[in-house]
Scaffold this motif. Sequence first.
Motif, PDB file in Angstrom:
ATOM      1  N   ASP A 105       0.869  -1.181   0.000  1.00  0.00           N
ATOM      2  CA  ASP A 105       0.000   0.000   0.000  1.00  0.00           C
ATOM      3  C   ASP A 105       0.899   1.223   0.000  1.00  0.00           C
ATOM      4  OD1 ASP A 105      -1.745   2.089   0.424  1.00  0.00           O
ATOM      5  OD2 ASP A 105      -2.985   0.987   1.860  1.00  0.00           O
ATOM      6  N   ASP A 106       0.991   1.882  -1.148  1.00  0.00           N
ATOM      7  CA  ASP A 106       1.902   3.019  -1.266  1.00  0.00           C
ATOM      8  C   ASP A 106       1.568   4.152  -0.318  1.00  0.00           C
ATOM      9  OD1 ASP A 106       3.296   1.724  -3.203  1.00  0.00           O
ATOM     10  OD2 ASP A 106       2.170   2.602  -4.870  1.00  0.00           O
ATOM     11  N   ASN A 107       0.346   4.157   0.199  1.00  0.00           N
ATOM     12  CA  ASN A 107      -0.045   5.225   1.121  1.00  0.00           C
ATOM     13  C   ASN A 107       0.463   4.967   2.529  1.00  0.00           C
ATOM     14  OD1 ASN A 107      -1.525   6.649  -0.867  1.00  0.00           O
ATOM     15  ND2 ASN A 107      -3.304   5.298  -0.561  1.00  0.00           N
ATOM     16  N   LEU A 108       0.827   3.710   2.788  1.00  0.00           N
ATOM     17  CA  LEU A 108       1.246   3.354   4.151  1.00  0.00           C
ATOM     18  C   LEU A 108       2.730   3.018   4.242  1.00  0.00           C
ATOM     19  CD1 LEU A 108      -1.766   1.040   5.150  1.00  0.00           C
ATOM     20  CD2 LEU A 108      -1.429   3.453   5.723  1.00  0.00           C
ATOM     21  N   VAL A 109       3.328   2.623   3.108  1.00  0.00           N
ATOM     22  CA  VAL A 109       4.711   2.150   3.135  1.00  0.00           C
ATOM     23  C   VAL A 109       5.577   3.002   2.224  1.00  0.00           C
ATOM     24  CG1 VAL A 109       6.216   0.183   2.710  1.00  0.00           C
ATOM     25  CG2 VAL A 109       3.898  -0.191   3.571  1.00  0.00           C
ATOM     26  N   ASP A 110       6.721   3.375   2.739  1.00  0.00           N
ATOM     27  CA  ASP A 110       7.702   4.088   1.927  1.00  0.00           C
ATOM     28  C   ASP A 110       8.241   3.125   0.864  1.00  0.00           C
ATOM     29  OD1 ASP A 110       9.852   5.337   0.799  1.00  0.00           O
ATOM     30  OD2 ASP A 110      10.723   6.018   2.688  1.00  0.00           O
ATOM     31  N   PRO A 111       8.068   3.438  -0.439  1.00  0.00           N
ATOM     32  CA  PRO A 111       8.513   2.520  -1.502  1.00  0.00           C
ATOM     33  C   PRO A 111       9.981   2.138  -1.390  1.00  0.00           C
ATOM     34  CG  PRO A 111       7.161   4.273  -2.412  1.00  0.00           C
ATOM     35  CD  PRO A 111       7.417   4.634  -0.971  1.00  0.00           C
TER      36      PRO A 111
ATOM     37  N   ASP B  93      10.334  -0.295   1.464  1.00  0.00           N
ATOM     38  CA  ASP B  93       9.775  -1.595   1.093  1.00  0.00           C
ATOM     39  C   ASP B  93      10.712  -2.335   0.145  1.00  0.00           C
ATOM     40  OD1 ASP B  93       7.360  -3.466   0.924  1.00  0.00           O
ATOM     41  OD2 ASP B  93       7.756  -3.020  -1.190  1.00  0.00           O
ATOM     42  N   ALA B  94      11.322  -1.611  -0.794  1.00  0.00           N
ATOM     43  CA  ALA B  94      12.250  -2.239  -1.735  1.00  0.00           C
ATOM     44  C   ALA B  94      13.448  -2.827  -0.996  1.00  0.00           C
ATOM     45  CB  ALA B  94      12.703  -1.227  -2.776  1.00  0.00           C
ATOM     46  N   GLY B  95      13.956  -2.095  -0.002  1.00  0.00           N
ATOM     47  CA  GLY B  95      15.076  -2.601   0.781  1.00  0.00           C
ATOM     48  C   GLY B  95      14.692  -3.830   1.583  1.00  0.00           C
ATOM     49  N   PHE B  96      13.483  -3.820   2.129  1.00  0.00           N
ATOM     50  CA  PHE B  96      13.000  -4.940   2.928  1.00  0.00           C
ATOM     51  C   PHE B  96      12.857  -6.191   2.061  1.00  0.00           C
ATOM     52  CE2 PHE B  96       9.619  -7.354   5.115  1.00  0.00           C
ATOM     53  CZ  PHE B  96      10.216  -7.480   6.355  1.00  0.00           C
ATOM     54  N   ARG B  97      12.317  -5.997   0.838  1.00  0.00           N
ATOM     55  CA  ARG B  97      12.144  -7.120  -0.060  1.00  0.00           C
ATOM     56  C   ARG B  97      13.488  -7.656  -0.555  1.00  0.00           C
ATOM     57  NH1 ARG B  97       6.918  -7.937  -2.203  1.00  0.00           N
ATOM     58  NH2 ARG B  97       5.394  -6.606  -1.164  1.00  0.00           N
ATOM     59  N   LEU B  98      14.449  -6.776  -0.787  1.00  0.00           N
ATOM     60  CA  LEU B  98      15.780  -7.216  -1.186  1.00  0.00           C
ATOM     61  C   LEU B  98      16.417  -8.051  -0.081  1.00  0.00           C
ATOM     62  CD1 LEU B  98      18.148  -7.212  -3.147  1.00  0.00           C
ATOM     63  CD2 LEU B  98      18.892  -5.032  -2.128  1.00  0.00           C
ATOM     64  N   GLU B  99      16.224  -7.639   1.162  1.00  0.00           N
ATOM     65  CA  GLU B  99      16.745  -8.409   2.291  1.00  0.00           C
ATOM     66  C   GLU B  99      16.106  -9.793   2.337  1.00  0.00           C
ATOM     67  OE1 GLU B  99      17.078  -8.181   7.194  1.00  0.00           O
ATOM     68  OE2 GLU B  99      16.107  -6.563   6.072  1.00  0.00           O
ATOM     69  N   ALA B 100      14.797  -9.861   2.066  1.00  0.00           N
ATOM     70  CA  ALA B 100      14.103 -11.151   2.060  1.00  0.00           C
ATOM     71  C   ALA B 100      14.660 -12.062   0.967  1.00  0.00           C
ATOM     72  CB  ALA B 100      12.600 -10.940   1.853  1.00  0.00           C
ATOM     73  N   VAL B 101      14.934 -11.498  -0.198  1.00  0.00           N
ATOM     74  CA  VAL B 101      15.506 -12.286  -1.301  1.00  0.00           C
ATOM     75  C   VAL B 101      16.892 -12.808  -0.929  1.00  0.00           C
ATOM     76  CG1 VAL B 101      16.379 -12.160  -3.657  1.00  0.00           C
ATOM     77  CG2 VAL B 101      14.179 -11.128  -3.100  1.00  0.00           C
ATOM     78  N   ASN B 102      17.693 -11.976  -0.268  1.00  0.00           N
ATOM     79  CA  ASN B 102      19.030 -12.410   0.158  1.00  0.00           C
ATOM     80  C   ASN B 102      18.947 -13.541   1.181  1.00  0.00           C
ATOM     81  OD1 ASN B 102      20.374 -10.572  -1.483  1.00  0.00           O
ATOM     82  ND2 ASN B 102      20.404  -8.972   0.080  1.00  0.00           N
ATOM     83  N   ILE B 103      17.975 -13.438   2.089  1.00  0.00           N
ATOM     84  CA  ILE B 103      17.782 -14.498   3.089  1.00  0.00           C
ATOM     85  C   ILE B 103      17.398 -15.803   2.401  1.00  0.00           C
ATOM     86  CG2 ILE B 103      16.317 -15.276   5.002  1.00  0.00           C
ATOM     87  CD1 ILE B 103      16.193 -12.345   5.924  1.00  0.00           C
ATOM     88  N   ILE B 104      16.497 -15.703   1.403  1.00  0.00           N
ATOM     89  CA  ILE B 104      16.088 -16.895   0.657  1.00  0.00           C
ATOM     90  C   ILE B 104      17.303 -17.534  -0.009  1.00  0.00           C
ATOM     91  CG2 ILE B 104      14.821 -17.673  -1.386  1.00  0.00           C
ATOM     92  CD1 ILE B 104      12.625 -15.680  -0.630  1.00  0.00           C
ATOM     93  N   GLY B 105      18.156 -16.708  -0.621  1.00  0.00           N
ATOM     94  CA  GLY B 105      19.363 -17.236  -1.256  1.00  0.00           C
ATOM     95  C   GLY B 105      20.258 -17.951  -0.267  1.00  0.00           C
TER      96      GLY B 105
END
Length: 257
Positions: free
Chosen positions: A49-55, A58-70
């Motif tokens: 929700d772009d109104n609630l989350v700083d894009p 959020d991008a940094g958080f998702r990148l961290e999740a991808v790194n954890i998956i790797g």
Amino acid sequence: GYLLMIADTTRAALAQAKRAEFVAHVSHELKSPLNTLGMCVETLRAPVDDNLVDPEEDAGFRLEAVNIIGDEVERLAALISNLLNITQIEMGNMEPDRTRVRLSDLLEDVFTSTKRSATDNTLTFELDVPSKMPAVLIDKDLMRIALNNLVTNAIKYSNPEGTIRVSAEESDEAISISVKDSGIGISAEEQVSIFNKFYRSENQEARARGGQGLGLSLAQEIVQMHHGAIRVESVPNEGSTFTIDLWKNAEIVQQAI
């Protein structure tokens, strides 16, 4: 008449208990990374929700999740590979494919690849292998696994700004390969158990650095297949040295030297 038969089922009972313990250990080691992967997938699936989350946040958080998956995928792959190798060795399905190998080339290759994979750039790496080390008749791929496990462990349990040293020397009795670190070390009480499958140190700092307790067990199995021995010297908070001895009176060494 009566026939009374008495059978000692101790070995069968112990074998069954060991199988149950083995399955429990594997299940635990598989469950932990799978849980982490599941949480990361749920995070990535969540709508934004772009109104609630700083894009950007959020991008940094998702990148961290991808790194954890790797990282977790690599952990699972290493666990499965080690399990398959140990199982094949113990079942007698793995026969060493021995070829004449220049030890200096093999050690340099392992040293370079593991050094490249180290995430701590404060570590110092040293390689001390005489260029004229004799060739040995070994399974190059299996011995690479054993050496890689030793160097990877040295990196994992080293402290920042520590030193990893890979060396080799020849004596009258053996060709010896050593991997030394300046890390957290291993207590004398635990040194007798560290080559057991799934053994995990009681040291909380060591536990925090991860691992499945299979690397050293697999390394020992591989070295023993080559009629060699592996030993450890360690002092808590000062570091550890793992040494592989390939005995010269063993046929595999005699044929290659």
